[in-house]
Design a protein around this motif. Structure first.
Motif, short mmCIF file in Angstrom:
data_model
loop_
_atom_site.label_atom_id
_atom_site.label_comp_id
_atom_site.label_asym_id
_atom_site.label_seq_id
_atom_site.Cartn_x
_atom_site.Cartn_y
_atom_site.Cartn_z
N GLU A 1 -36.27 -44.21 27.85
CA GLU A 1 -35.92 -42.85 27.63
C GLU A 1 -36.21 -42.72 26.20
N SER A 2 -36.47 -43.56 25.28
CA SER A 2 -36.96 -43.37 23.82
C SER A 2 -38.40 -43.28 23.68
N ASN A 3 -39.09 -43.66 24.68
CA ASN A 3 -40.49 -43.62 24.81
C ASN A 3 -41.13 -42.04 25.15
N THR A 4 -41.76 -41.69 24.20
CA THR A 4 -42.12 -40.15 24.27
C THR A 4 -43.22 -39.78 25.20
N SER A 5 -43.68 -40.78 25.83
CA SER A 5 -44.73 -40.77 26.93
C SER A 5 -43.92 -40.52 28.64
N PHE A 6 -42.57 -41.21 28.73
CA PHE A 6 -41.93 -41.38 29.80
C PHE A 6 -40.44 -40.56 29.50
N GLY A 7 -40.11 -40.57 28.36
CA GLY A 7 -38.55 -40.17 28.32
C GLY A 7 -38.45 -38.70 28.99
N PRO A 8 -39.16 -37.87 28.71
CA PRO A 8 -39.10 -36.35 29.11
C PRO A 8 -39.04 -36.27 30.59
N PHE A 9 -39.62 -37.34 31.45
CA PHE A 9 -39.98 -37.17 32.99
C PHE A 9 -38.57 -37.88 33.70
N ILE A 10 -37.88 -38.75 33.08
CA ILE A 10 -37.16 -39.38 33.61
C ILE A 10 -35.73 -38.64 34.48
N LEU B 1 -42.11 -44.04 39.24
CA LEU B 1 -41.36 -45.48 38.73
C LEU B 1 -40.03 -45.26 39.32
N GLU B 2 -39.32 -46.66 39.53
CA GLU B 2 -37.81 -46.47 39.78
C GLU B 2 -37.36 -47.46 38.52
N MET B 3 -36.09 -47.19 38.23
CA MET B 3 -35.61 -47.95 36.83
C MET B 3 -34.08 -48.34 37.27
N LYS C 1 -30.75 -50.53 32.71
CA LYS C 1 -31.49 -50.94 31.58
C LYS C 1 -32.65 -50.45 31.45
N GLY C 2 -33.57 -50.34 32.32
CA GLY C 2 -34.66 -49.76 32.35
C GLY C 2 -34.99 -48.30 31.86
N VAL C 3 -33.74 -47.47 32.40
CA VAL C 3 -33.77 -46.11 31.99
C VAL C 3 -33.41 -46.02 30.45
N TRP C 4 -32.55 -47.06 29.86
CA TRP C 4 -32.45 -47.16 28.73
C TRP C 4 -33.57 -47.66 27.63
N GLN D 1 -32.17 -39.22 35.70
CA GLN D 1 -31.22 -40.30 36.02
C GLN D 1 -30.17 -40.21 37.00
N CYS D 2 -30.02 -41.15 37.74
CA CYS D 2 -28.77 -40.98 38.92
C CYS D 2 -27.55 -41.35 38.41
N GLU D 3 -26.43 -41.03 39.23
CA GLU D 3 -25.27 -40.97 38.96
C GLU D 3 -24.89 -42.34 38.50
N ASP D 4 -25.41 -43.45 39.12
CA ASP D 4 -25.08 -44.81 38.69
C ASP D 4 -25.80 -45.41 37.56
N GLY D 5 -26.51 -44.60 36.84
CA GLY D 5 -27.22 -45.00 35.57
C GLY D 5 -28.72 -45.34 35.88
N SER D 6 -29.07 -45.65 37.21
CA SER D 6 -30.47 -46.02 37.13
C SER D 6 -31.40 -44.64 37.26
N GLY D 7 -32.38 -44.86 37.49
CA GLY D 7 -33.35 -43.55 37.47
C GLY D 7 -34.60 -43.44 37.98
N SER D 8 -35.41 -42.49 38.08
CA SER D 8 -36.75 -42.50 38.94
C SER D 8 -37.49 -41.53 38.02
N LEU D 9 -38.85 -41.67 37.95
CA LEU D 9 -39.80 -41.00 37.34
C LEU D 9 -40.91 -40.37 37.96
N THR D 10 -41.52 -39.27 37.97
CA THR D 10 -42.75 -38.75 38.53
C THR D 10 -43.49 -37.88 37.47
N MET D 11 -44.70 -38.39 37.11
CA MET D 11 -45.28 -37.62 36.05
C MET D 11 -46.66 -37.72 36.32
N GLU D 12 -47.40 -36.78 35.87
CA GLU D 12 -48.88 -36.64 35.92
C GLU D 12 -49.90 -37.24 35.02
N VAL D 13 -50.68 -38.28 35.25
CA VAL D 13 -51.47 -38.75 34.13
C VAL D 13 -53.11 -38.85 34.35
#
Length: 314
Positions: free
Chosen positions: A247-256, A236-238, A241-244, A258-270
């Motif tokens: 980040e409180s979702n327990t399924s996704f939060g631990p894998f985010i 995912l790319e966020m 606001k997408g990071v915000w 975050q970039c310096e500008d506040g955006s973020g990315s996520l890679t997780m196995e499901v």
């Protein structure tokens, strides 16, 4: 020994041996049968469910539900216990029948007046809120009884593929987001499965089939996970606001990440079979969260977009 102490000890003795005679208690407490009879009458008036046995031998017996002896609580313990019980108020159904409400009522009723006033001031100011989910209390109680006795349960279960009949042996019950879940060994599939209780249409104890001893030893710590099933990598790319949002979702939060500008990315196995479930969760965040991969996930997104376009096409 003071009478109050004797009554408490007698209550504990009766709980330990539900069937007894007046003579047995008289000998044990070194009192007359007349004194013991008066004590039993007083315990009965206090709510201890004692009844007499008629016929040869006679005596007394405790009803099926035993009473616990009095327990002393500090003020903080009393308040904590009250709100621990009240935390269940926001579940639509519980596996305890009327026991929880009855216990809470007794607990509150016998608290000192000043402690009740403190609790009254906190009512509707402290809540353990859960979304309302409609489900059967009777089914929850059947599952709870099966867990306590290691029994097998016949259920009708509604899944995405339709309604099926299963024989399961539950290992526990737990609640999450207002839903009750029941991990259990499924004799039909011959493996541990997790069942959502609101999708169980009926549940009855199977009196003719014995439960497996190895299953009865399991707990919720042994509940099934999908790590041993086919996995895919969700990317995912966020936006900020997408990071915000995630980040409180327990399924996704631990894998985010975050970039310096506040955006973020996520890679997780499901688990591959859960891909649509995760994409559906992400869908609600619109253009704040973008699915990058795998191709099955992006194809599913395109399918959802096309379905929405056709739904609102004029």
């Amino acid at each position: 020994m003071q009478k109050s102490q004797r009554l408490i000890q007698m209550m504990m003795r009766i709980n330990a041996k539900p069937s007894f005679t007046v003579r047995e208690l008289a000998d044990e407490f070194n009192l007359s049968t007349r004194t013991i009879t008066r004590d039993l009458l007083e315990l009965s008036e206090l709510g201890v469910p004692i009844y007499s046995i008629q016929g040869r031998g006679g005596g007394f017996r405790l009803l099926q539900e035993r009473l616990l002896p009095p327990i002393s609580f500090t003020e903080n313990e009393a308040i904590a216990m009250f709100f621990a019980c009240q935390s269940m108020d926001y579940f639509s159904s519980l596996p305890f029948g009327e026991g929880a409400d009855s216990a809470l009522h007794k607990f509150y009723h016998y608290l000192p007046a000043d402690i009740r006033e403190q609790i009254d001031r906190l009512k509707n100011r402290i809540m353990f809120w859960n979304p309302y989910r409609l489900m059967s209390a009777e089914i929850l109680q059947t599952l709870l009884k099966a867990i306590m006795t290691g029994s097998v349960v016949n259920i009708e279960y509604k899944s995405s593929s339709g309604v099926s009949e299963r024989k399961i042996q539950p290992i526990g019950l737990y609640a999450s987001s207002g839903y009750w879940y029941c991990p259990a060994y499924c004799f039909t599939r011959e493996e541990m499965r997790q069942f959502r209780v609101d999708r169980i249409l009926s549940a009855t104890l199977n009196e003719s089939m014995a439960g497996r001893e190895d299953v009865s030893q399991k707990t919720l710590l042994d509940k099934p996970n999908k790590n041993d099933r086919k996995q895919i990598t969700l990317e995912l790319e966020m936006t900020n606001k997408g990071v915000w949002l995630l980040e409180s979702n327990t399924s996704f939060g631990p894998f985010i990440q975050q970039c310096e500008d506040g955006s973020g990315s996520l890679t997780m196995e499901v688990a591959a079979e859960d891909m649509k479930f995760y994409v559906d969760l992400i869908w609600q965040f619109g253009d704040e969260v973008k699915v990058v991969g795998p191709t099955e996930a992006t194809a599913y997104i395109h399918q959802k977009i096309e379905s929405m376009r056709l739904l609102y096409h004029r």
